[in-house]
Design an enzyme around this catalytic site. Structure first.
Site, PDB file in Angstrom:
ATOM      1  N   CYS A  54       0.829  -1.207   0.000  1.00 45.24           N
ATOM      2  CA  CYS A  54       0.000   0.000   0.000  1.00 45.24           C
ATOM      3  C   CYS A  54       0.865   1.259   0.000  1.00 45.24           C
ATOM      4  O   CYS A  54       1.895   1.325   0.656  1.00 45.24           O
ATOM      5  CB  CYS A  54      -0.929  -0.006   1.207  1.00 45.24           C
ATOM      6  N   CYS A  58       0.171   4.816   7.035  1.00 49.47           N
ATOM      7  CA  CYS A  58      -0.506   4.626   8.329  1.00 49.47           C
ATOM      8  C   CYS A  58       0.475   3.963   9.304  1.00 49.47           C
ATOM      9  O   CYS A  58       0.965   2.855   9.045  1.00 49.47           O
ATOM     10  CB  CYS A  58      -1.752   3.769   8.157  1.00 49.47           C
ATOM     11  N   CYS A  61       0.195   0.219  10.397  1.00 53.79           N
ATOM     12  CA  CYS A  61      -0.171  -0.801   9.409  1.00 53.79           C
ATOM     13  C   CYS A  61       1.013  -1.525   8.774  1.00 53.79           C
ATOM     14  O   CYS A  61       1.853  -0.907   8.111  1.00 53.79           O
ATOM     15  CB  CYS A  61      -1.024  -0.180   8.319  1.00 53.79           C
ATOM     16  N   CYS A  98     -16.387  -9.305   5.292  1.00 55.61           N
ATOM     17  CA  CYS A  98     -15.850  -7.968   5.047  1.00 55.61           C
ATOM     18  C   CYS A  98     -14.575  -8.123   4.218  1.00 55.61           C
ATOM     19  O   CYS A  98     -13.627  -8.769   4.661  1.00 55.61           O
ATOM     20  CB  CYS A  98     -15.552  -7.297   6.384  1.00 55.61           C
ATOM     21  N   CYS A 130     -19.530  -6.554   3.244  1.00 50.33           N
ATOM     22  CA  CYS A 130     -18.930  -5.264   3.589  1.00 50.33           C
ATOM     23  C   CYS A 130     -17.627  -5.148   2.803  1.00 50.33           C
ATOM     24  O   CYS A 130     -16.990  -6.152   2.494  1.00 50.33           O
ATOM     25  CB  CYS A 130     -18.655  -5.240   5.095  1.00 50.33           C
ATOM     26  N   CYS A 190     -19.788   1.666   8.406  1.00 48.61           N
ATOM     27  CA  CYS A 190     -19.019   1.064   9.497  1.00 48.61           C
ATOM     28  C   CYS A 190     -17.787   1.943   9.677  1.00 48.61           C
ATOM     29  O   CYS A 190     -17.002   2.106   8.742  1.00 48.61           O
ATOM     30  CB  CYS A 190     -18.626  -0.357   9.096  1.00 48.61           C
ATOM     31  N   ARG A 262     -18.141  -3.152  17.615  1.00 50.61           N
ATOM     32  CA  ARG A 262     -17.411  -4.383  17.278  1.00 50.61           C
ATOM     33  C   ARG A 262     -16.073  -4.460  17.993  1.00 50.61           C
ATOM     34  O   ARG A 262     -15.246  -3.549  17.875  1.00 50.61           O
ATOM     35  CB  ARG A 262     -17.199  -4.448  15.762  1.00 50.61           C
TER      36      ARG A 262
HETATM   37  S1  SF4 Z   1      -4.371   0.982   6.837  1.00 48.97           S
HETATM   38 FE1  SF4 Z   1      -2.705  -0.064   5.705  1.00 48.97          FE
HETATM   39  S2  SF4 Z   1      -3.709  -0.840   3.886  1.00 48.97           S
HETATM   40 FE2  SF4 Z   1      -5.087   0.699   4.745  1.00 48.97          FE
HETATM   41  S3  SF4 Z   1      -4.534   2.616   3.749  1.00 48.97           S
HETATM   42 FE3  SF4 Z   1      -3.291   2.530   5.608  1.00 48.97          FE
HETATM   43  S4  SF4 Z   1      -1.342   1.566   4.948  1.00 48.97           S
HETATM   44 FE4  SF4 Z   1      -2.867   1.153   3.355  1.00 48.97          FE
END
Ligand code: SF4
Length: 364
Positions: A54, A58, A61, A98, A130, A190, A262
């Site tokens: 990605c 984040c 993540c 989901c 979802c 959600c 949840r």
């Molecule tokens: S949470 Fe992870 S997968 Fe989702 S946008 Fe952020 S870096 Fe990408």
């Protein structure tokens, strides 16, 4: 007409969060019983249909390409693969699948068309569907709705202030705009967040202000406890205590009485007693399956044993809302617009994200 309050302030929410625990639990359990069957818990299965690689940053993540973590990435799954997994989920008692894709935002084209086909396929299995695919436009939300999507997940993650300490590649308003686009359809919303990212209690209350002042409030709110993954900027964060989780769940239940709350990531770190307290405090949904996208989750058989022990029953399909109709691709009213929306990229510097990125570069 619902008399749900939509003007909660941070001060009011903090006052609830900080009540003596027995008062807080009593109030939350009372609100819960008025609005839900306390012996019913909705069970969802989370399926990572496209993992890793990605472009976002984040801080929590492991799927962000810029950090070095041990996850195994995969390209978008095929429709038959997804169908097989959905059938397994249904057989093991899940009412909802989901599907998560590690994308910044949805792009019109073959991959999105394949996701639409996955939505049609699962809805035709009579399961709630979802998706969590990143930012989406109104047209994309309409196309998902037409395919038979039941819910769209898009978490606010934290308060607007603390969000800037975790993510620099998109803004809070993008999240709210996506939720707004989903709200223009009949798809349910959600949206929730994560605790244990180094935020303070004011930030937790701030997130609940943002969620509870949405009108209507989200139909479903996941409360995640951070699972700190090696290689991510938040790798050194200590797990939150069960008491913080119980307080967060109870406060969410009180300010969002009709929402399904949840228990999401972090359940492997909780005892059965701790989870039972969360259910008492108003949690009425869990994710089943041994993985939550990339992090561990309790085994489904263990969950069923816990349900038996506590006298809980899985929620029946389409209890809260009727099953959406699926419109076939050939009969679609909404065509692909090939949009190139300008979602923001604040790109401010977050020191720990930069450090994790540099570390990632050295290891790769
Ligand atoms: S949470 Fe992870 S997968 Fe989702 S946008 Fe952020 S870096 Fe990408």
């Amino acid at each position: 007409m619902s008399d749900t309050k939509h003007n909660w302030t941070k001060e009011e929410i903090l006052e609830i969060y900080n009540k003596p625990l027995m008062e807080l639990l009593y109030e939350a359990a009372t609100v819960h019983r008025v609005n839900h069957d306390p012996n019913v818990v909705q069970v969802s299965t989370l399926l990572s249909i496209k993992t890793g690689g990605c472009s976002e940053d984040c801080g929590y993540c492991p799927q962000a390409a810029r950090y070095h973590t041990n996850i195994e990435g995969n390209d978008l799954m095929t429709v038959p693969q997804v169908k097989a997994q959905a059938l397994r989920a249904k057989a093991s008692g899940s009412s909802r699948v989901c599907m998560g894709a590690a994308w910044r935002n949805v792009k019109d084209g073959d991959e999105f068309d394949a996701v639409l086909e996955m939505v049609r396929t699962i809805n035709k299995l009579d399961m709630e569907v979802c998706c969590t695919l990143g930012m989406i436009t109104e047209n994309q939300a309409q196309r998902l709705a037409e395919a038979g999507l039941y819910a769209y997940n898009h978490n606010l993650d934290s308060s607007e202030e603390y969000y800037k300490e975790v993510i620099s590649t998109r803004g809070y308003q993008d999240r709210l705009d996506t939720i707004d686009n989903v709200r223009k359809t009949n798809v349910t919303v959600c949206s929730g967040g994560i605790i244990g990212m180094g935020e303070n209690i004011e930030d937790r209350a701030g997130m609940l202000v943002a969620l509870s002042t949405l009108n209507p409030q989200p139909e479903s709110t996941p409360i995640n406890a951070l699972v700190a993954v090696e290689g991510t900027p938040l790798e050194d964060e200590k797990p939150v205590s069960i008491w913080e989780m119980i307080r967060m769940v109870a406060t969410t239940r009180i300010v969002m009485p009709e929402t399904q709350v949840r228990l999401s990531a972090g359940r492997t770190q909780m005892s059965r007693e701790g989870q039972a307290m969360c259910f008492f405090a108003g949690a009425n949904s869990i994710f089943a399956g041994d993985k939550l996208l990339t992090t561990p989750n309790p085994d489904v058989n263990e969950d069923m044993k816990m349900f038996e022990l506590l006298g809980l029953n899985p929620q029946k399909l389409f209890t809260k809302k009727v099953q959406p109709q699926t419109v076939e691709a050939t009969d679609s009213e909404f065509e692909s617009l090939g949009e190139k929306p300008k979602w923001t990229r604040p790109e401010h510097k977050i020191e720990r994200n930069e450090l994790a990125k540099e570390k990632g570069k050295l290891i790769k």
